[in-house]
Motif scaffolding. Structure first.
Motif, mmCIF file in Angstrom:
data_model
loop_
_atom_site.group_PDB
_atom_site.id
_atom_site.type_symbol
_atom_site.label_atom_id
_atom_site.label_comp_id
_atom_site.label_asym_id
_atom_site.label_seq_id
_atom_site.Cartn_x
_atom_site.Cartn_y
_atom_site.Cartn_z
ATOM 1 N N GLN B 37 0.860 -1.194 0.000
ATOM 2 C CA GLN B 37 0.000 0.000 0.000
ATOM 3 C C GLN B 37 0.888 1.233 0.000
ATOM 4 O OE1 GLN B 37 -2.775 0.668 3.350
ATOM 5 N NE2 GLN B 37 -4.322 1.202 1.821
ATOM 6 N N LYS B 41 -2.472 5.271 -0.784
ATOM 7 C CA LYS B 41 -3.347 4.227 -0.242
ATOM 8 C C LYS B 41 -3.764 3.181 -1.269
ATOM 9 C CE LYS B 41 -5.104 5.895 4.051
ATOM 10 N NZ LYS B 41 -6.211 5.734 4.990
ATOM 11 N N PHE B 42 -3.130 3.181 -2.450
ATOM 12 C CA PHE B 42 -3.440 2.119 -3.405
ATOM 13 C C PHE B 42 -2.899 0.800 -2.887
ATOM 14 C CE2 PHE B 42 -5.408 4.976 -5.905
ATOM 15 C CZ PHE B 42 -4.649 5.775 -6.738
ATOM 16 N N LEU B 43 -3.746 -0.208 -2.900
ATOM 17 C CA LEU B 43 -3.417 -1.521 -2.356
ATOM 18 C C LEU B 43 -3.224 -2.471 -3.529
ATOM 19 C CD1 LEU B 43 -3.287 -2.677 0.556
ATOM 20 C CD2 LEU B 43 -5.682 -3.292 0.313
#
Lengths: 111, 115
Positions: B37, B41-43
């Motif tokens: 992440q 906040k991209f997972l």
């Protein structure tokens, strides 16, 4: 390929309702919804499988429209504890166990 | 008992160093994952193992090398750390290889900062 969520962020007063949408450019087999509070791990909310099903848990429910390749998460009578970032995770047909997470929606519930 | 546990929780290290993050699950699951992440906040999934066998390897630099000594453990070793490797790394597990009906459970995350 990453699902797009809308809105990116939303602020609610306690007791208000919200809808979070998740759209994919590819056909979907299942949609998973997670909530992540700041500094914590994502926590599973629910899974929806293809077939246009709807699910609900307490005041949080979701729908899945496989034809439109979309899912929506409905939060009713929001509580302070609902604050966090919501992610949809999508699985494509034949995608094995690969879950692709959406762009995220930050939700803040205030008094 | 924590279902998916990873150590360390926080790691600050200099560029060029090599570091490892360890993960253990006590859920009896067959499949384990590493997710990254970033600051936005991209997972994103990095790797997935099923019963010690690598089944998903996304386009991750080969400086990242996962190792699964048994189905309850999945470690991540990172060589020659770069500034861009700074992120939160989440270990996760699920019951089986097929997702529908199988929930993914995440560990608490390891905050890696490269300076």
């Amino acid at each position: 390929q990453q699902p797009v969520q809308s809105p990116q962020a939303v602020i609610l007063r306690e007791g208000e309702d919200a809808v979070i949408n998740c759209s994919s450019s590819k056909a979907l087999y299942s949609v998973h919804w997670y909530r992540q509070k700041h500094g914590e791990a994502p926590v599973f909310l629910m899974i929806l499988l293809k077939g246009g099903e709807q699910k609900g848990h307490d005041k949080i429910s979701a729908s899945f429209n496989e034809k439109k390749q979309q899912s929506s998460l409905y939060l009713t009578a929001s509580q302070l504890s609902y604050s966090g970032t919501y992610f949809c995770g999508t699985e494509m047909p034949g995608g094995g166990n690969k879950l692709t997470f959406g762009t995220g929606t930050q939700l803040k519930v205030e008094l | 008992d924590t279902a998916v546990s990873q150590t360390p929780k926080y790691l600050v290290t200099q560029m060029g160093n090599d570091k490892s993050i360890k993960c253990e699950q006590n859920l009896g699951h067959d499949t384990m994952y590493w997710y990254k992440q970033d600051s936005k906040k991209f997972l994103k999934i990095m790797f997935s193992y099923n019963n010690k066998e690598l089944i998903i390897n996304e386009t991750v630099p080969n400086r990242f090398s996962p190792k699964s000594p048994d189905k309850a453990h999945l470690n991540l070793h990172i060589n020659s750390l770069e500034l861009g490797d700074s992120a939160v790394y989440f270990c996760a597990s699920s019951r089986g290889q097929t997702l529908p009906g199988n929930t993914i459970y995440f560990g608490e995350g390891s905050w890696l900062t490269v300076v």
